[in-house]
Enzyme design. Sequence first.
Site, PDB file in Angstrom:
ATOM      1  N   LYS A  11       0.690  -1.114  -0.120  1.00  0.00           N
ATOM      2  CA  LYS A  11       0.034   0.077   0.085  1.00  0.00           C
ATOM      3  C   LYS A  11       0.905   1.017   0.058  1.00  0.00           C
ATOM      4  CE  LYS A  11      -3.932  -2.223   2.405  1.00  0.00           C
ATOM      5  NZ  LYS A  11      -5.077  -2.017   3.136  1.00  0.00           N
ATOM      6  N   TYR A  51     -12.368  -2.033  -3.943  1.00  0.00           N
ATOM      7  CA  TYR A  51     -12.800  -2.403  -2.522  1.00  0.00           C
ATOM      8  C   TYR A  51     -14.315  -2.332  -2.633  1.00  0.00           C
ATOM      9  CZ  TYR A  51      -8.371  -2.301  -0.174  1.00  0.00           C
ATOM     10  OH  TYR A  51      -6.930  -2.811   0.388  1.00  0.00           O
ATOM     11  N   PHE A  59     -15.568   3.585   6.951  1.00  0.00           N
ATOM     12  CA  PHE A  59     -14.555   3.731   6.496  1.00  0.00           C
ATOM     13  C   PHE A  59     -14.015   3.840   4.981  1.00  0.00           C
ATOM     14  CE2 PHE A  59     -14.179  -0.727   7.777  1.00  0.00           C
ATOM     15  CZ  PHE A  59     -13.964  -1.484   6.528  1.00  0.00           C
ATOM     16  N   ARG A  87      -1.808 -14.598   4.456  1.00  0.00           N
ATOM     17  CA  ARG A  87      -2.542 -14.005   5.484  1.00  0.00           C
ATOM     18  C   ARG A  87      -1.973 -13.970   6.898  1.00  0.00           C
ATOM     19  NH1 ARG A  87      -7.385 -11.630   3.963  1.00  0.00           N
ATOM     20  NH2 ARG A  87      -8.259 -11.859   5.902  1.00  0.00           N
ATOM     21  N   THR A  93      -5.667  -7.530  10.695  1.00  0.00           N
ATOM     22  CA  THR A  93      -5.817  -6.314   9.757  1.00  0.00           C
ATOM     23  C   THR A  93      -5.416  -4.975  10.600  1.00  0.00           C
ATOM     24  OG1 THR A  93      -7.720  -7.249   8.848  1.00  0.00           O
ATOM     25  CG2 THR A  93      -7.688  -4.821   8.866  1.00  0.00           C
ATOM     26  N   ARG A 104       2.424  -6.606   9.359  1.00  0.00           N
ATOM     27  CA  ARG A 104       1.689  -5.534  10.037  1.00  0.00           C
ATOM     28  C   ARG A 104       2.262  -5.089  11.398  1.00  0.00           C
ATOM     29  NH1 ARG A 104      -4.060  -7.822   7.447  1.00  0.00           N
ATOM     30  NH2 ARG A 104      -4.118  -6.300   5.542  1.00  0.00           N
ATOM     31  N   ASN A 114      -2.273  -0.103   6.643  1.00  0.00           N
ATOM     32  CA  ASN A 114      -1.859  -1.365   7.419  1.00  0.00           C
ATOM     33  C   ASN A 114      -0.887  -2.293   6.416  1.00  0.00           C
ATOM     34  OD1 ASN A 114      -3.841  -1.920   5.536  1.00  0.00           O
ATOM     35  ND2 ASN A 114      -4.732  -3.425   6.911  1.00  0.00           N
ATOM     36  N   HIS A 117      -2.257  -5.645   1.517  1.00  0.00           N
ATOM     37  CA  HIS A 117      -3.619  -6.161   1.349  1.00  0.00           C
ATOM     38  C   HIS A 117      -3.351  -7.657   0.777  1.00  0.00           C
ATOM     39  CE1 HIS A 117      -7.679  -7.107   0.041  1.00  0.00           C
ATOM     40  NE2 HIS A 117      -7.031  -7.851  -1.150  1.00  0.00           N
ATOM     41  N   GLU A 128      -9.375 -10.240  -8.023  1.00  0.00           N
ATOM     42  CA  GLU A 128      -8.458  -9.271  -7.714  1.00  0.00           C
ATOM     43  C   GLU A 128      -7.405  -9.413  -8.647  1.00  0.00           C
ATOM     44  OE1 GLU A 128      -9.669  -8.739  -3.031  1.00  0.00           O
ATOM     45  OE2 GLU A 128      -7.841  -9.706  -3.513  1.00  0.00           O
TER      46      GLU A 128
END
Length: 140
Positions: A11, A51, A59, A87, A93, A104, A114, A117, A128
């Site tokens: 990100k 998203y 948010f 993950r 998250t 993270r 964070n 993704h 995706e």
Amino acid sequence: MAIERTFSILKPDATRRNLTGAVNAKIEQAGLRIVAQKRVHMTRGQAETFYSVHSARPFFGELVESMISGPVVVQVLEGENAIKTYRDVMGATNPANADAGTIRKEFAVSVGENTVHGSDAPETAAIEIAQWFAGNEIVG
Ligand code: CMP
């Protein structure tokens, strides 16, 4: 165990702080192979589409603004159980809840920033990946 692919985003908080190599090292140390990767600056429309499942969440606006605030690195990762493996290495998250050693925990700024993704299921991974990569851009 099945070889699987998952979709990843490093990100804007990661690119801004020059952390793409450090995050990729964590990915590779976890046994995942980066089989496609490119740096892009998402448009608002691309971020909203990506998203869209969160569009009713309070948010959502903040999430879209954050994702278009700078370049990102989009990736396809391949490996055994890649979705769960990634993950696990990303961590929770909210970085406040992430385990030691996860991406993270080590790098994230906040739940909104964070750092990474990762897809949550095979169906979302396929959608995706298809949003960002043509088949001939993925080299396993
Ligand atoms: P990600 O895995 O990219 O999926 C959706 C994103 O929404 C999530 O990471 C967070 O960055 C963001 N998010 C989830 N909950 C919140 C929240 N309470 N406030 C701000 N952003 C959030």
